[in-house]
Enzyme design. Structure first.
Site, PDB file in Angstrom:
ATOM      1  N   ASP A   7       0.845  -1.193   0.000  1.00  0.00           N
ATOM      2  CA  ASP A   7       0.000   0.000   0.000  1.00  0.00           C
ATOM      3  C   ASP A   7       0.881   1.245   0.000  1.00  0.00           C
ATOM      4  O   ASP A   7       1.799   1.362   0.827  1.00  0.00           O
ATOM      5  CB  ASP A   7      -0.912   0.024   1.224  1.00  0.00           C
ATOM      6  CG  ASP A   7      -2.064  -0.970   1.107  1.00  0.00           C
ATOM      7  OD1 ASP A   7      -2.297  -1.468  -0.018  1.00  0.00           O
ATOM      8  OD2 ASP A   7      -2.722  -1.239   2.124  1.00  0.00           O
ATOM      9  N   ASN A 123      -9.759  14.775  -1.153  1.00  0.00           N
ATOM     10  CA  ASN A 123      -9.692  14.060  -2.428  1.00  0.00           C
ATOM     11  C   ASN A 123      -8.584  13.013  -2.419  1.00  0.00           C
ATOM     12  O   ASN A 123      -7.424  13.325  -2.162  1.00  0.00           O
ATOM     13  CB  ASN A 123      -9.460  15.038  -3.591  1.00  0.00           C
ATOM     14  CG  ASN A 123     -10.608  16.015  -3.760  1.00  0.00           C
ATOM     15  OD1 ASN A 123     -10.416  17.218  -3.691  1.00  0.00           O
ATOM     16  ND2 ASN A 123     -11.807  15.508  -3.974  1.00  0.00           N
ATOM     17  N   ASP A 301     -10.150  -7.559   8.433  1.00  0.00           N
ATOM     18  CA  ASP A 301      -8.888  -8.307   8.447  1.00  0.00           C
ATOM     19  C   ASP A 301      -8.372  -8.472   9.869  1.00  0.00           C
ATOM     20  O   ASP A 301      -7.849  -9.527  10.243  1.00  0.00           O
ATOM     21  CB  ASP A 301      -7.831  -7.586   7.602  1.00  0.00           C
ATOM     22  CG  ASP A 301      -8.251  -7.402   6.158  1.00  0.00           C
ATOM     23  OD1 ASP A 301      -9.114  -8.164   5.683  1.00  0.00           O
ATOM     24  OD2 ASP A 301      -7.721  -6.487   5.504  1.00  0.00           O
TER      25      ASP A 301
END
Length: 341
Positions: A7, A123, A301
């Site tokens: 990630d 955003n 998770d």
């Protein structure tokens, strides 16, 4: 076993998005011409990288819980990465979490990446390329290091996402688990996994000792299984639990054929136990109200990691579920799937 992803979170300007034909707040799979953006993001001074992927998240959480009880490196993670810079970053991060990595190194595909590109406080554009994650050969399960890990382990867990591209590999692991009398656990992962890969999931059911799902995934599975729709989660849990099983695994528990765990966000967790006498017992576990100071990303998770870690330490299913709920709540106090010490 699951998708081995890195990630990436980085602040960038809109010009970078425009260069790679990305829209603000979009969520997409990367096209070939967009792949160079990942290297550009990794080179940014304020970039943050963390191990990602559902099962890899659960592995990190479980290991963090187990470390003071069983020592470091009690958890193995099996997945596929590339021979690239991203793979080295990912492997180092997972090993720093004390998880033993058993990666297949793909010779041509890049390591899977999920990038969050922040252009303002509100955003965020997401783009993923699962890359080498989707290309782990079935034969890798027969490698000496993996077979040794499978022999030593108590529970073998696979995320549903992995089934979408490697169903034969997952089925092979499920059969190996049963041959070794190890417990095989599966998460459904997403409603699209259920709807698009129901047949592959059903092939795994005779070998599956525990199933993890949220309410929408469980409902979708029940609908495909029975052809009927219902919102009765107890009935859904019972129906899934009673799917025919080829053999009872008694390595972890001796009187249960299968256990089904259904999470419902802030509502209670439903647990169905399919007993050896063919009776199904359903229980509900309340989820305490908490103030979410981070986000709910990775809470599911973390729940899996908490339940599995508690089970291998000898706790009852009921104790493990309550513990998993608590761990999921703690993860919601941070951004991403992170458990503060």
């Amino acid at each position: 076993m699951g998708n081995a992803l890195l990630d990436i979170s980085a602040k960038c300007d809109q010009k970078l998005l425009e260069k790679y034909n990305l829209k603000v707040d979009d969520n997409c799979e990367a096209e070939d011409y967009q792949l160079p953006i990942f290297d550009k993001l990794l080179a940014m001074p304020d970039v943050v990288t963390t191990p990602g992927g559902s099962a890899q998240n659960s592995s990190r959480i479980a290991q963090q819980i187990l470390s003071p009880k069983t020592g470091a490196e009690s958890v193995y993670f099996v997945g596929s990465i590339g021979n690239d810079k991203t793979g080295k970053i990912l492997e180092r991060s997972v090993r720093e979490a004390k998880v033993r990595t058993l990666y297949h190194y793909h010779p041509t595909l890049n390591t899977g990446v999920s990038a969050g590109m922040v252009t303002s406080d509100t955003n965020r554009t997401l783009m993923a390329n699962i890359g080498a994650s989707q290309a782990m050969p079935q034969e890798f399960l027969d490698s000496s290091l993996v077979r040794k890990a499978l022999d030593k382990s108590i529970i073998h867990f696979v995320e549903g996402y992995f089934v979408t591209h490697s169903p034969i590999t997952v089925l092979s692991l499920a059969k190996i688990s049963q041959q070794l009398n190890k417990n095989f656990f599966l998460s459904l992962s997403a409603t699209y996994v259920v709807s698009q890969h129901f047949e592959e999931l059903m092939h795994l059911m005779p070998y599956t000792d525990a199933i993890f799902a949220n309410n929408s995934e469980a409902q979708a599975f029940h609908t495909h299984l029975t052809g009927t729709k219902t919102s009765d989660m107890s009935l859904i849990a019972k129906t899934i639990a009673k799917i025919e099983k080829s053999k009872q695994t008694d390595h972890l528990w001796t009187d249960i054929k299968r256990c089904v765990f259904i999470t419902q966000g802030s509502d209670s967790v439903i647990v169905a136990k399919y007993l050896s006498n063919d009776e199904v017992v359903v229980s509900e576990h309340s989820v305490p109200k908490i103030e979410i100071k981070g986000d709910t990303i990775g809470a599911g998770d973390a729940f899996v990691g908490g339940v599995v870690a508690h089970l291998v330490c000898g706790h009852s299913i009921e104790e493990a579920v309550d513990f998993g709920i608590r761990i999921a709540g703690q993860v919601c106090q941070s951004r991403g799937c992170l458990l503060n010490d």
